[in-house]
Design a protein around this motif. Structure first.
Motif, PDB file in Angstrom:
ATOM      1  N   TYR A 156     -14.116   1.403   7.658  1.00  0.00           N
ATOM      2  CA  TYR A 156     -12.856   0.721   7.873  1.00  0.00           C
ATOM      3  C   TYR A 156     -12.169   1.147   9.152  1.00  0.00           C
ATOM      4  CZ  TYR A 156     -12.834  -0.691   2.990  1.00  0.00           C
ATOM      5  OH  TYR A 156     -13.124  -1.234   1.774  1.00  0.00           O
TER       6      TYR A 156
ATOM      7  N   MET B 255      -2.692  -0.196   6.820  1.00  0.00           N
ATOM      8  CA  MET B 255      -1.961  -1.183   6.040  1.00  0.00           C
ATOM      9  C   MET B 255      -0.711  -0.587   5.427  1.00  0.00           C
ATOM     10  SD  MET B 255      -3.146  -4.065   6.230  1.00  0.00           S
ATOM     11  CE  MET B 255      -2.498  -5.011   4.884  1.00  0.00           C
ATOM     12  N   VAL B 256      -0.704   0.728   5.168  1.00  0.00           N
ATOM     13  CA  VAL B 256       0.507   1.357   4.637  1.00  0.00           C
ATOM     14  C   VAL B 256       1.623   1.195   5.643  1.00  0.00           C
ATOM     15  CG1 VAL B 256       1.498   3.483   3.791  1.00  0.00           C
ATOM     16  CG2 VAL B 256      -0.894   3.040   3.435  1.00  0.00           C
TER      17      VAL B 256
ATOM     18  N   LEU C 155      -7.384   1.080   5.844  1.00  0.00           N
ATOM     19  CA  LEU C 155      -6.688   1.353   4.592  1.00  0.00           C
ATOM     20  C   LEU C 155      -5.395   2.104   4.836  1.00  0.00           C
ATOM     21  CD1 LEU C 155      -9.552   2.272   2.193  1.00  0.00           C
ATOM     22  CD2 LEU C 155      -8.290   0.182   2.369  1.00  0.00           C
TER      23      LEU C 155
ATOM     24  N   PRO D  92       0.830  -1.193   0.000  1.00  0.00           N
ATOM     25  CA  PRO D  92       0.000   0.000   0.000  1.00  0.00           C
ATOM     26  C   PRO D  92       0.867   1.247   0.000  1.00  0.00           C
ATOM     27  CG  PRO D  92       0.016  -1.010   2.158  1.00  0.00           C
ATOM     28  CD  PRO D  92       0.781  -1.913   1.274  1.00  0.00           C
ATOM     29  N   PRO D  93       0.422   2.410  -0.417  1.00  0.00           N
ATOM     30  CA  PRO D  93      -0.884   2.657  -0.998  1.00  0.00           C
ATOM     31  C   PRO D  93      -0.878   2.655  -2.507  1.00  0.00           C
ATOM     32  CG  PRO D  93       0.160   4.718  -0.490  1.00  0.00           C
ATOM     33  CD  PRO D  93       1.184   3.660  -0.246  1.00  0.00           C
TER      34      PRO D  93
ATOM     35  N   THR E   1      -3.310   5.729  -6.796  1.00  0.00           N
ATOM     36  CA  THR E   1      -4.155   5.735  -5.606  1.00  0.00           C
ATOM     37  C   THR E   1      -4.936   7.020  -5.493  1.00  0.00           C
ATOM     38  OG1 THR E   1      -2.214   4.769  -4.630  1.00  0.00           O
ATOM     39  CG2 THR E   1      -4.072   5.169  -3.203  1.00  0.00           C
ATOM     40  N   LEU E   2      -4.287   8.110  -5.961  1.00  0.00           N
ATOM     41  CA  LEU E   2      -4.928   9.386  -5.755  1.00  0.00           C
ATOM     42  C   LEU E   2      -6.147   9.556  -6.642  1.00  0.00           C
ATOM     43  CD1 LEU E   2      -1.693  11.462  -5.603  1.00  0.00           C
ATOM     44  CD2 LEU E   2      -3.018  10.545  -3.736  1.00  0.00           C
TER      45      LEU E   2
ATOM     46  N   MET F 120     -14.358   5.327   1.693  1.00  0.00           N
ATOM     47  CA  MET F 120     -13.067   4.752   1.400  1.00  0.00           C
ATOM     48  C   MET F 120     -12.062   5.870   1.474  1.00  0.00           C
ATOM     49  SD  MET F 120     -12.447   2.017  -1.427  1.00  0.00           S
ATOM     50  CE  MET F 120     -11.690   2.768  -2.813  1.00  0.00           C
TER      51      MET F 120
ATOM     52  N   PHE G  99      -2.049  -2.720  -4.407  1.00  0.00           N
ATOM     53  CA  PHE G  99      -2.636  -3.062  -3.106  1.00  0.00           C
ATOM     54  C   PHE G  99      -4.146  -3.038  -3.189  1.00  0.00           C
ATOM     55  CE2 PHE G  99      -3.435  -3.363   1.224  1.00  0.00           C
ATOM     56  CZ  PHE G  99      -4.248  -2.337   1.643  1.00  0.00           C
TER      57      PHE G  99
ATOM     58  N   TYR H 168      -9.341  -5.680  -3.015  1.00  0.00           N
ATOM     59  CA  TYR H 168     -10.723  -5.857  -3.456  1.00  0.00           C
ATOM     60  C   TYR H 168     -10.929  -7.175  -4.159  1.00  0.00           C
ATOM     61  CZ  TYR H 168     -11.753  -1.498  -1.460  1.00  0.00           C
ATOM     62  OH  TYR H 168     -11.919  -0.515  -0.531  1.00  0.00           O
TER      63      TYR H 168
ATOM     64  N   LEU I  24      -8.307   6.996  -7.724  1.00  0.00           N
ATOM     65  CA  LEU I  24      -8.705   5.591  -7.727  1.00  0.00           C
ATOM     66  C   LEU I  24      -9.956   5.364  -8.557  1.00  0.00           C
ATOM     67  CD1 LEU I  24      -7.459   3.227  -6.331  1.00  0.00           C
ATOM     68  CD2 LEU I  24      -9.053   3.488  -4.510  1.00  0.00           C
ATOM     69  N   ASP I  25     -10.797   6.379  -8.638  1.00  0.00           N
ATOM     70  CA  ASP I  25     -12.043   6.228  -9.383  1.00  0.00           C
ATOM     71  C   ASP I  25     -11.802   5.943 -10.838  1.00  0.00           C
ATOM     72  OD1 ASP I  25     -14.272   8.541  -7.684  1.00  0.00           O
ATOM     73  OD2 ASP I  25     -13.648   6.493  -7.303  1.00  0.00           O
TER      74      ASP I  25
ATOM     75  N   PHE J 278      -8.489   7.714   3.834  1.00  0.00           N
ATOM     76  CA  PHE J 278      -7.501   7.644   4.890  1.00  0.00           C
ATOM     77  C   PHE J 278      -7.931   8.609   5.984  1.00  0.00           C
ATOM     78  CE2 PHE J 278      -4.861   4.942   2.787  1.00  0.00           C
ATOM     79  CZ  PHE J 278      -4.354   5.422   1.609  1.00  0.00           C
TER      80      PHE J 278
ATOM     81  N   TRP K 101      -9.373  11.921   4.428  1.00  0.00           N
ATOM     82  CA  TRP K 101      -9.134  12.165   3.011  1.00  0.00           C
ATOM     83  C   TRP K 101      -9.860  11.087   2.237  1.00  0.00           C
ATOM     84  CZ3 TRP K 101      -3.706  11.290   0.511  1.00  0.00           C
ATOM     85  CH2 TRP K 101      -3.769  11.680  -0.829  1.00  0.00           C
TER      86      TRP K 101
ATOM     87  N   MET L 259     -10.964   8.988  -0.808  1.00  0.00           N
ATOM     88  CA  MET L 259     -10.241   8.687  -2.024  1.00  0.00           C
ATOM     89  C   MET L 259     -11.120   8.294  -3.172  1.00  0.00           C
ATOM     90  SD  MET L 259      -6.842   6.705  -1.203  1.00  0.00           S
ATOM     91  CE  MET L 259      -7.867   5.315  -1.070  1.00  0.00           C
ATOM     92  N   SER L 260     -12.205   7.640  -2.897  1.00  0.00           N
ATOM     93  CA  SER L 260     -12.971   7.111  -4.016  1.00  0.00           C
ATOM     94  C   SER L 260     -14.428   7.135  -3.655  1.00  0.00           C
ATOM     95  CB  SER L 260     -12.529   5.687  -4.311  1.00  0.00           C
ATOM     96  OG  SER L 260     -13.500   5.027  -5.060  1.00  0.00           O
TER      97      SER L 260
END
Lengths: 452, 563
Positions: free
Chosen positions: B166, B113-114, B110, A365-366, A444-445, B48, A370, A375, A447-448, B50, B38, B40-41
């Motif tokens: 999460y 895990m980093v 999430l 990650p991130p 990651t930034l 989802m 990952f 998923y 992700l969509d 951080f 933050w 993310m998605s």
């Protein structure tokens, strides 16, 4: 349209010999493509009579262009040497461009017959690439196997497509789906036979034997394109086929799921005991593709998203691992793990890059890897707890062989047979690695964009 | 070299002061919390993102991690002063501290895990820092044990994906059955509880500064921290399991440390038993006391590692305690501080470890954890006393085998780092208790004279029995030495047996199935022979006159009657 125009301009400029300007325009074309990704999610748009656009196909086209760029940058041996090997006027660059063209068109066409044509078309330049520019005499058998088994298993696909074309009276993907698809038929067994071609290409575990041979015997750009792009044909074809054929979540599909998942676990185990660097990376490709296939066949929407994400992140990470392996081939002239070790004392930056991509491969990650792994395992877990447990086991073995790969190349003392003073490595490999690393971490930034 | 050491240490202390400021001035101490999220998605229905949480727990932990890493950087300026690649080492240590801080500040799976994966992977790199085959095997078992924990956490994320959140407050929304169990299992691999204990003594193949930072205060406590943060996910069954495993770990580590000869491994096993004690306290339910013990233990254990590191350095990198001795005469400051940290570990009154251990015993007495577990807890305390005294004796006594040559101890980096860590063994507990009110838990035990002296008497008698047993030489003793020094055979099972078994099975599989069935039968000989044979037969028909006639009439009939 303008993107295609820019691509053709860059190709002409290369032909004329103005290399840097050609690269610049290609990068701008890629940037334009990224900007174009405002397609709404879950829609399929027909841009013209030939091309259809969907978020996933834009992602895959982007992947093609990126991997071709990286493979051309990294193949210093064939391009930058004084002596350029030609085959009736074509050099490696043109072959790579042919494969890239075939792949881009494969991911963009919207009629089934053109889809099949470009599916088989990109095999021809790959065949020549392996045959002419490969290094060992085993490449003959490897190229023949790749061609024979991939084409042979896609014959049922051709027959079924022609039959359904004559039944529905239209070839267009969207139109035939709107007319009703193939819901009149019980699609379980026909689906299996039709997707056999994609399963061999993907590859599923039993039909995977062409992959290590082809990857090992191909030159660097061939390996990178094979791992990065050509394996994704199978995944893309399966997603389109599932959408079109309206197959339900029956025992046949579950059979393929379990088969591919267990095959992924086995091939990750096989990875730990390889003695050839490129073969190790090839078996890791089989493991990742198996994970993506199994979560796709779970019929969840997160399954399709995770599958596309795995395809994309593996498609960037694996070519860079191949270029690093070619790097070590360059300094010790052998792919064996006995000779290529201990580079952390001589080339610390390359060692750092090896480490970075080994842990990216195992899902650090991130990064995008990952999220795709998380998923995938999550989707499998939602289907059935035992499948999730097997997915977790595969992640464990992936971690094991990635660390084994890193320690094989970097640990210990360099064997005195190969260490010569004045050894130097081209920084081109680093450039493409940095590019890929930025993509994977920065993915990651946004992700969509990758969770299609 | 001094510039890089000074720069690194200074940056750590600067950030330490920053967090200190945050704590005292901006009111974190009084209960305010900073939460930054933050996203993310948006593709999924759930949050989802951080999520960073800065409350007093996180602040205290970050403070202690930064302080210890500052001291460790100064110490490694002394210990690795002859090292060529010092900058690379500092880079790795900084990556490690960064992963730890990410783990502490982001109690969201999430983001966690980093830090978690980063810890496992960077500690692999640090353990294989000396490029020998010994360190490679140690690094592999470290990384693979941590990877099992990663897989458990991946499964937790998979389960949490259907539970809407999460983060650590997800229990309020929805929580499933297996999440607590898998989370506990993952933390147990990182904190080296049974059955994943074999990696911690092996990881002593790393340089001593790495052991000071990693294996005393940060890596093994990461699992405990995750359990503390997510402790609401643990149900009754998971708490019972955690109690059993942590008790076994304490007993295992204590008994193995009494029979171990490598100095660093003795300290590692003592860390293991203290981490087991922390997990035990969590399983009883007192999270704050476990956190207090975590912080206090980090300081005096780091001091102990530094002293042991000094002794090893001055005896020419000899780690075997059978060849050491006589530090009392040659290294006075080191031996005094080693004595203090061991006394603190044993819980000698009014040292640092006394307060936390007293709270632990108090909370175990006043909770309902059962009579047998209390007896085992007292036995583990007795074993702690036993191996601490043994290690003090091994280092101090001059057996005439001493390999300590005449070095001057005036290396300024060493003295500075020791002096900075010194207060950890002595004062840190009092300082923390006076600053943070949650650490002042008081448990009233209705005690008569008998019960308050009971523990001391049991400890003393137990140690006496052990002393007499060990000093006799019988055949039983020979067996028990093997049993204890290989950690109840756990290190043999986890390392050699599993890896040899797995690798041989895979190689046989490759030979028979992969190369045999798939490559040869399916792809090369089998299918090809089948097809070639069939087409040969068909061709042979065509070369015979009768066969030719029959073949063409057959084709004619088929065409006529099918169309």
């Amino acid at each position: 349209m303008s993107c295609v125009l820019m691509l053709s301009v860059s190709c002409i400029l290369w032909g004329l010999g103005m290399n840097e300007v050609g690269w610049l325009i290609m990068v701008c074309a890629v940037a334009l493509l990224v900007v174009m990704m405002d397609c709404p999610f879950n829609f399929y748009i027909l841009k013209s009579e030939w091309l259809g656009v969907d978020e996933m196909s834009v992602l895959m086209v982007l992947l093609c262009l990126l991997v071709s760029m990286m493979s051309l940058v990294s193949s210093t041996k064939e391009v930058k040497n004084g002596f350029v090997v030609l085959m009736s006027g074509w050099s490696v660059v043109e072959m790579v461009m042919f494969i890239c063209l075939g792949s881009v068109l494969f991911f963009s066409v919207c009629s089934w017959m053109d889809f099949f044509f470009f599916f088989e078309f990109s095999l021809v330049p790959t065949f020549f690439l392996i045959l002419k520019w490969g290094y060992q005499p085993e490449r003959l058998q490897a190229a023949v196997f790749m061609l024979l088994y991939t084409v042979g298993s896609s014959l049922p696909l051709l027959m079924s497509l022609v039959y359904f074309w004559s039944h529905i009276k239209s070839d267009n993907m969207l139109l035939s789906k709107m007319v009703g698809g193939w819901k009149d038929f019980n699609m379980n067994w026909p689906w299996l036979i039709m997707s056999l071609s994609f399963l061999v290409k993907l590859p599923v575990y039993g039909a995977h034997a062409w992959l290590p041979k082809a990857h090992v015997e191909a030159p660097l750009s061939g390996s990178m394109l094979l791992a990065g792009v050509l394996l994704k044909f199978g995944g893309y074809g399966l997603i389109r086929l599932m959408w079109f054929s309206e197959v339900t979540n029956s025992t046949i599909v579950l059979f393929v799921l379990v088969f591919s998942l267990w095959g992924g676990v086995l091939s990750s185990g096989v990875c730990s005991c390889q003695s050839d660097l490129k073969s190790l990376i090839a078996y890791s490709s089989i493991g990742h593709m198996a994970l993506s296939l199994s979560v796709l066949l779970s019929f969840y929407s997160v399954g399709k998203m995770a599958c596309v994400c795995v395809l994309y992140s593996h498609g960037i990470c694996s070519p860079i691992l191949f270029s690093l392996a070619a790097n070590s081939y360059e300094f010790c002239q052998s792919r064996s793990i006995m000779l290529s070790k201990g580079i952390s004392r001589i080339f610390p930056v390359i060692s750092g890059v090896w480490f970075f991509f080994c842990i990216l491969n195992m899902g650090f990650p991130p990064s995008l890897n990952f999220f795709s792994e998380v998923y995938s395992v999550g989707g499998l877990l939602s289907l059935q707890w035992l499948l999730g447990l097997m997915g977790g086991l595969m992640c464990l073995m992936t971690g094991a062989y990635c660390l084994i790969l890193y320690s094989l190349v970097n640990h210990g003392v360099v064997s005195s047979m190969v260490f010569k003073p004045g050894l130097n490595l081209s920084y081109r490999y680093l450039v493409s690695s940095v590019f890929g690393g930025v993509l994977l971490l920065g993915g990651t930034l946004c992700l969509d964009m990758f969770f299609v | 070299m001094s510039v890089s050491v000074g720069a690194v240490a200074l940056s750590y202390f600067f950030f330490f002061l920053f967090f200190f400021f945050l704590m005292l001035v901006s009111g974190v101490l009084k209960g305010s919390v900073l939460v930054l999220e933050w996203e993310m998605s948006e593709k999924f229905f759930m949050e989802m993102g951080f999520c960073m949480v800065l409350d007093w727990v996180a602040c205290m932990f970050v403070l202690s991690v930064l302080f210890i890493s500052g001291c460790v950087s100064i110490f490694s300026g002394f210990y690795l002063s002859h090292e060529n690649f010092l900058k690379r080492f500092f880079f790795l240590v900084q990556l490690f501290v960064l992963s730890m801080i990410l783990l502490i500040l982001f109690p969201n799976y999430l983001g966690l895990m980093v830090g978690w994966d980063g810890l496992g992977v960077v500690s692999f790199l640090l353990v294989v820092y000396y490029l020998s085959s010994n360190s490679l095997s140690a690094g592999m078992i470290t990384a693979l044990s941590n990877r099992i924990g990663d897989v458990c956490f991946l499964l937790v994320i998979g389960l949490m994906s259907s539970m809407l959140s999460y983060s650590m407050w997800g229990v309020l929304l929805m929580s499933g059955f297996f999440m607590g169990f898998l989370m506990m299992l993952g933390s147990m691999t990182k904190s080296a509880q049974v059955p994943f204990s074999a990696w911690l003594p092996e990881a002593m193949a790393a340089p001593t500064p790495v052991s000071t930072l990693v294996h005393s205060s940060t890596l093994v406590t990461a699992g405990v921290y995750v359990v503390i943060r997510f402790s609401e996910y643990l149900g009754e069954l998971e708490k019972y399991l955690l109690m059993v495993f942590s008790m076994v770990t304490m007993f295992l580590a204590g008994s193995s440390a009494c029979a171990e000869v490598d100095m660093k491994k003795v300290v590692a096993l003592s860390t293991l038993s203290q981490v087991g004690m922390m997990m035990f306290v969590i399983s009883v339910g007192a999270n704050t006391i476990a956190f207090f013990h975590l912080l206090v233990h980090a300081f005096f254990k780091a001091l102990m590692f530094m002293c042991v590191g000094g002794v090893i350095f001055y005896s020419g990198s000899c780690q075997d305690a059978r060849l050491l001795g006589g530090a009392w005469f040659k290294l006075p400051l080191t031996s005094v501080l080693f004595l203090f940290s061991n006394l603190s570990l044993m819980g000698f009154p009014f040292f640092s470890g006394f307060y936390s251990k007293e709270l632990i015993v108090g909370v175990c007495l006043s909770s309902n954890c059962g009579f047998l577990s209390f007896i085992l807890l007292v036995v583990c305390l007795a074993l702690t006393a036993c191996y601490s005294i043994r290690s003090i004796g091994l280092v101090f006594q001059d057996m005439g085998l001493s390999s300590l040559s005449f070095y001057s101890m005036e290396n300024s980096y060493y003295l500075l780092s020791l002096l900075l860590m010194m207060n950890g063994a002595v004062m840190m507990s009092i300082v923390m208790q006076s600053l943070i009110k949650e650490f002042l838990a008081v448990s009233f035990i209705k005690g008569s004279l008998f019960y308050s002296l009971l523990i001391m008497v049991v400890v003393f008698l137990f140690n006496l029995v052990l002393f007499f047993t060990v000093s006799m030489k019988t055949m039983f003793l020979g067996f028990s030495k093997d049993f204890f020094s290989s950690m109840w055979f756990l290190s043999l099972i986890s390392g050699n047996l599993i890896s040899v078994g797995v690798l041989t099975t895979i190689s046989k599989y490759i030979n028979y199935v992969e190369m045999g069935w798939i490559r040869t039968y399916l792809w090369q000989s089998g299918v090809k022979n089948m097809f070639m044979g069939m087409s040969n037969k068909v061709l042979k028909i065509n070369f015979n006159m009768v066969g030719l006639v029959m073949f063409y009439s057959f084709c004619f009939l088929v065409m006529v009657f099918w169309w």
